[in-house]
Design a protein around this motif. Structure first.
Motif, PDB file in Angstrom:
ATOM      1  N   PRO A   1      33.517  30.919  28.146  1.00 13.60           N
ATOM      2  CA  PRO A   1      34.582  31.681  27.492  1.00 13.60           C
ATOM      3  C   PRO A   1      35.014  32.909  28.297  1.00 13.60           C
ATOM      4  CG  PRO A   1      32.946  31.021  25.881  1.00 13.60           C
ATOM      5  CD  PRO A   1      32.387  30.667  27.230  1.00 13.60           C
ATOM      6  N   PHE A   2      34.042  33.641  28.840  1.00 16.29           N
ATOM      7  CA  PHE A   2      34.389  34.793  29.666  1.00 16.29           C
ATOM      8  C   PHE A   2      35.153  34.348  30.904  1.00 16.29           C
ATOM      9  CE2 PHE A   2      33.410  37.639  33.219  1.00 16.29           C
ATOM     10  CZ  PHE A   2      33.859  38.850  32.707  1.00 16.29           C
ATOM     11  N   LEU A   3      34.735  33.247  31.499  1.00 13.84           N
ATOM     12  CA  LEU A   3      35.420  32.732  32.682  1.00 13.84           C
ATOM     13  C   LEU A   3      36.863  32.354  32.353  1.00 13.84           C
ATOM     14  CD1 LEU A   3      35.413  31.721  35.618  1.00 13.84           C
ATOM     15  CD2 LEU A   3      34.522  29.534  34.777  1.00 13.84           C
ATOM     16  N   ALA A   4      37.079  31.730  31.200  1.00 11.42           N
ATOM     17  CA  ALA A   4      38.423  31.322  30.810  1.00 11.42           C
ATOM     18  C   ALA A   4      39.347  32.534  30.684  1.00 11.42           C
ATOM     19  CB  ALA A   4      38.371  30.540  29.493  1.00 11.42           C
ATOM     20  N   VAL A   5      38.850  33.589  30.043  1.00 16.33           N
ATOM     21  CA  VAL A   5      39.655  34.805  29.890  1.00 16.33           C
ATOM     22  C   VAL A   5      39.934  35.439  31.251  1.00 16.33           C
ATOM     23  CG1 VAL A   5      39.692  37.135  28.927  1.00 16.33           C
ATOM     24  CG2 VAL A   5      38.830  35.233  27.549  1.00 16.33           C
ATOM     25  N   ALA A   6      38.905  35.518  32.091  1.00 13.90           N
ATOM     26  CA  ALA A   6      39.056  36.141  33.408  1.00 13.90           C
ATOM     27  C   ALA A   6      40.064  35.388  34.264  1.00 13.90           C
ATOM     28  CB  ALA A   6      37.700  36.208  34.117  1.00 13.90           C
ATOM     29  N   LEU A   7      40.039  34.059  34.207  1.00 12.80           N
ATOM     30  CA  LEU A   7      40.977  33.277  35.017  1.00 12.80           C
ATOM     31  C   LEU A   7      42.401  33.361  34.467  1.00 12.80           C
ATOM     32  CD1 LEU A   7      38.987  30.068  36.022  1.00 12.80           C
ATOM     33  CD2 LEU A   7      39.730  31.951  37.472  1.00 12.80           C
ATOM     34  N   PHE A   8      42.550  33.426  33.149  1.00 11.69           N
ATOM     35  CA  PHE A   8      43.891  33.599  32.594  1.00 11.69           C
ATOM     36  C   PHE A   8      44.501  34.912  33.078  1.00 11.69           C
ATOM     37  CE2 PHE A   8      46.823  35.242  29.386  1.00 11.69           C
ATOM     38  CZ  PHE A   8      47.690  34.176  29.234  1.00 11.69           C
ATOM     39  N   VAL A   9      43.708  35.988  33.038  1.00 15.18           N
ATOM     40  CA  VAL A   9      44.189  37.288  33.514  1.00 15.18           C
ATOM     41  C   VAL A   9      44.481  37.226  35.008  1.00 15.18           C
ATOM     42  CG1 VAL A   9      43.573  39.714  33.841  1.00 15.18           C
ATOM     43  CG2 VAL A   9      42.997  38.560  31.694  1.00 15.18           C
ATOM     44  N   ALA A  10      43.612  36.554  35.774  1.00 19.34           N
ATOM     45  CA  ALA A  10      43.835  36.425  37.218  1.00 19.34           C
ATOM     46  C   ALA A  10      45.124  35.672  37.512  1.00 19.34           C
ATOM     47  CB  ALA A  10      42.643  35.714  37.865  1.00 19.34           C
ATOM     48  N   GLY A  11      45.451  34.705  36.681  1.00 15.85           N
ATOM     49  CA  GLY A  11      46.661  33.925  36.904  1.00 15.85           C
ATOM     50  C   GLY A  11      47.943  34.713  36.723  1.00 15.85           C
ATOM     51  N   LEU A  12      47.884  35.845  36.019  1.00 15.66           N
ATOM     52  CA  LEU A  12      49.086  36.628  35.751  1.00 15.66           C
ATOM     53  C   LEU A  12      49.730  37.182  37.015  1.00 15.66           C
ATOM     54  CD1 LEU A  12      47.884  38.643  32.621  1.00 15.66           C
ATOM     55  CD2 LEU A  12      49.396  36.645  32.650  1.00 15.66           C
ATOM     56  N   SER A  13      48.972  37.299  38.091  1.00 15.93           N
ATOM     57  CA  SER A  13      49.524  37.872  39.326  1.00 15.93           C
ATOM     58  C   SER A  13      50.087  36.816  40.276  1.00 15.93           C
ATOM     59  CB  SER A  13      48.440  38.678  40.056  1.00 15.93           C
ATOM     60  OG  SER A  13      47.343  37.841  40.395  1.00 15.93           O
ATOM     61  N   ILE A  14      49.873  35.532  39.988  1.00 15.87           N
ATOM     62  CA  ILE A  14      50.239  34.490  40.957  1.00 15.87           C
ATOM     63  C   ILE A  14      51.753  34.293  41.039  1.00 15.87           C
ATOM     64  CG2 ILE A  14      50.034  32.050  41.529  1.00 15.87           C
ATOM     65  CD1 ILE A  14      47.268  32.075  40.273  1.00 15.87           C
ATOM     66  N   ALA A  15      52.375  33.931  39.917  1.00 14.47           N
ATOM     67  CA  ALA A  15      53.811  33.613  39.947  1.00 14.47           C
ATOM     68  C   ALA A  15      54.662  34.790  40.415  1.00 14.47           C
ATOM     69  CB  ALA A  15      54.267  33.116  38.576  1.00 14.47           C
ATOM     70  N   PRO A  16      54.452  36.023  39.928  1.00 16.35           N
ATOM     71  CA  PRO A  16      55.274  37.123  40.453  1.00 16.35           C
ATOM     72  C   PRO A  16      55.160  37.297  41.960  1.00 16.35           C
ATOM     73  CG  PRO A  16      54.187  37.793  38.424  1.00 16.35           C
ATOM     74  CD  PRO A  16      53.608  36.462  38.798  1.00 16.35           C
ATOM     75  N   THR A  17      53.961  37.097  42.501  1.00 18.51           N
ATOM     76  CA  THR A  17      53.797  37.216  43.952  1.00 18.51           C
ATOM     77  C   THR A  17      54.534  36.106  44.681  1.00 18.51           C
ATOM     78  OG1 THR A  17      51.603  38.176  43.556  1.00 18.51           O
ATOM     79  CG2 THR A  17      52.105  37.476  45.802  1.00 18.51           C
TER      80      THR A  17
END
Length: 412
Positions: A300-316
Motif C-alpha cells: 500500500p505504501f508503495l502504491a501511494v509513493a508510485l502514484f505521487v512519483a507519476g505526477l511529475s512524468i507527463a508534465p516533464t
C-alpha cells in the motif's frame, strides 16, 4: 472532456488521426510484455524471454530515428507503410518460430525486425504541430498526447498478459500486431493532415541529433528511461517478495495513472516563463520522487509513493516536446521527437538490467536504489546542459521564431 481539449478537435481531421494514433501506439506497451509472456509460457525460459524483449527495445532505439528521418524527408505515407509491413512480417515470423520451436537465432532476428516499428506517437505530435504551431493549443495537444500515452501503458500490458494467459500464448503479440496494422494504415490514409515533407539535398541537412539542445534532452532521458525500467522490474520483485506478485500490475498502473492525471491538469494550464526552467524542475521532481521508494515497507505504501512519483512524468514529457520544437529544425521535427524516445528505450534496457543485478545480489528493497541513482544522474546532466537549452538557434522549429514573445503567446 474539458473545453480546451474539446477545442483541439475543432480542426478538420484531428479526431481521425488522433484515434488512429491511439490504436497505433498500443503495441508500444503490449508487444514487449506480450513476447515475455508468450515465450515464458511456451518454453519456460525467462532468460530467453527477457533477452528477446530487450532486443525489440534496442532495435527500435536504433531504427526509430532513421525511420522518422525518412518520414521528415518523404512523408508519413511513403515511409510508414513499408516500415510497418516489415515489422508485421517479422512479428509473424516470431509467432511461427516460437510455435514450431525454431532455433533461438531466428527468434532474435525476428525481434530485431519488429524493432523497425515506426514511432507513431511522434507522427501524431508532428500532425498536431502542423495544425497549431505557435499557438497555445499546441501545449494542450502535447498534454493530450501524453495522457493517451499513459492510458496505453495502463491498459496495454493488462490486455496483452490477460489474452496470452487466458486464451493462447500468442494472443497478446498477435493483437498488438493487429493494432499496429490498423492504426498505421488508418493514419496514413488521412492525407489532409499529413505534415508536408522536407526533402533535403545530399550536401545539406544531416541528422537532428547534431542539435546541441537535443543532445542534452536525449542524454537526460537515457537516465530517465533507466528510472522507468528499474521501477518496473523492482516493483514486480518487491510484490513477489511480499507474496502478492499479481498486485504488481495494479501498483504499476497507479504509477501511470499519476502521470495521466498530472498530464490532463497540466494541459489546462498556460505558462509565461521559459520552458527550459520548467523542464529542469520536472527532472528534479522525478529524481526526488524516487527517494521515498527507498523507505518502502509494504505494497500500500508503495502504491501511494508510485502514484505521487507519476505526477511529475507527463508534465516533464510535455515540456520536453516543446523544447524539441525550439532546438530542432522544423524539417527534422519528427526525427527529433523520436530521438527522445530512443533515449528512453536505451535507458529502460539499462535500468531493468541494473535493477535485476541488484535484486539478485541484495533483494528487491535494495533495487530501488537503482532508480534513485538514475534520477540523480538525470538531474546532473540536466544542470550541466542547461545553458544549451537556454539558447535556441535561429530558424529552428515552431516556437523559436517568436521566442521573445512567449509571454504573449503563453506557449509551454
Amino acid at each position: 472532456m474539458p473545453s480546451p481539449y474539446r477545442a483541439l478537435f475543432a480542426a478538420p481531421g484531428s479526431k481521425g488521426f488522433s484515434a488512429a494514433g491511439f490504436l497505433g501506439r498500443m503495441p508500444l506497451s503490449m508487444m514487449g510484455i506480450g513476447v515475455v509472456t508468450m515465450v515464458s509460457q511456451l518454453t519456460g525460459r525467462y532468460g530467453l524471454a527477457g533477452a528477446l524483449s530487450a532486443t525489440i527495445a534496442l532495435a527500435a532505439a536504433v531504427a526509430g530515428p532513421q525511420v522518422s528521418r525518412l518520414v521528415d524527408q518523404y512523408g508519413q505515407r511513403r515511409v510508414l507503410r513499408p516500415a510497418t509491413l516489415l515489422s508485421l512480417t517479422a512479428a509473424a515470423v516470431l509467432l511461427f518460430a516460437v510455435h514450431y520451436g525454431w532455433p533461438d537465432w531466428m527468434l532474435f532476428v525476428a525481434c530485431a525486425g519488429i524493432g523497425c516499428v515506426p514511432s507513431v506517437g511522434a507522427m501524431i505530435r508532428a500532425r498536431w504541430a502542423a495544425l497549431y504551431r505557435g499557438t497555445p493549443q499546441l501545449h494542450t495537444a502535447y498534454s493530450f498526447e501524453s495522457v493517451v500515452d499513459e492510458v496505453c501503458f495502463v491498459f496495454g500490458p493488462i490486455i496483452s498478459i490477460g489474452l496470452s494467459t487466458a486464451w493462447f500464448p500468442q494472443a497478446g503479440p498477435l493483437l498488438a500486431a493487429c493494432f499496429l496494422a490498423a492504426g498505421v494504415f488508418w493514419l496514413t490514409a488521412q492525407r489532409a493532415t499529413e505534415p508536408v515533407p522536407h526533402p533535403r539535398e545530399r550536401h545539406g541537412g544531416g541528422t537532428a541529433i547534431r542539435a546541441r539542445g537535443l543532445q542534452v534532452l536525449v542524454a537526460t532521458f537515457v537516465a530517465t528511461g533507466a528510472i522507468f525500467g528499474a521501477v518496473d522490474v523492482v516493483t514486480v520483485a518487491f510484490a513477489d517478495e511480499e507474496g502478492h506478485k499479481a498486485a504488481a500490475s495494479i501498483v504499476l498502473a497507479l504509477y501511470a495513472a499519476g502521470s495521466c492525471v498530472a498530464g490532463m491538469i497540466f494541459g489546462l494550464l498556460h505558462f509565461a516563463g521559459a520552458p527550459e526552467r520548467r523542464w529542469l524542475l520536472g527532472v528534479c521532481a522525478m529524481a526526488v520522487s524516487m527517494i521515498p521508494l527507498l523507505l518502502v515497507g509494504n505494497l500500500p505504501f508503495l502504491a501511494v509513493a508510485l502514484f505521487v512519483a507519476g505526477l511529475s512524468i507527463a508534465p516533464t514529457m510535455i515540456t520536453t516536446m516543446s523544447l524539441i520544437e525550439e532546438h530542432v529544425p522544423r524539417a527534422q521535427l519528427t526525427e527529433g521527437m523520436t530521438w527522445v524516445s530512443t533515449g528512453l528505450a536505451v535507458g529502460v534496457a539499462l535500468g531493468s538490467s541494473a535493477a535485476g543485478w541488484v535484486i539478485d545480489a541484495a533483494g528487491a528493497r535494495a533495487g530501488y536504489g537503482v532508480p534513485a541513482v538514475a534520477g540523480a544522474v538525470a538531474v546532473a546532466v540536466g544542470f550541466l546542459g542547461f545553458r544549451r537549452l537556454k539558447r535556441p538557434a535561429p530558424g529552428r522549429g515552431g516556437s523559436v521564431e517568436q521566442h521573445s514573445e512567449r509571454k504573449e503567446r503563453h506557449v509551454a
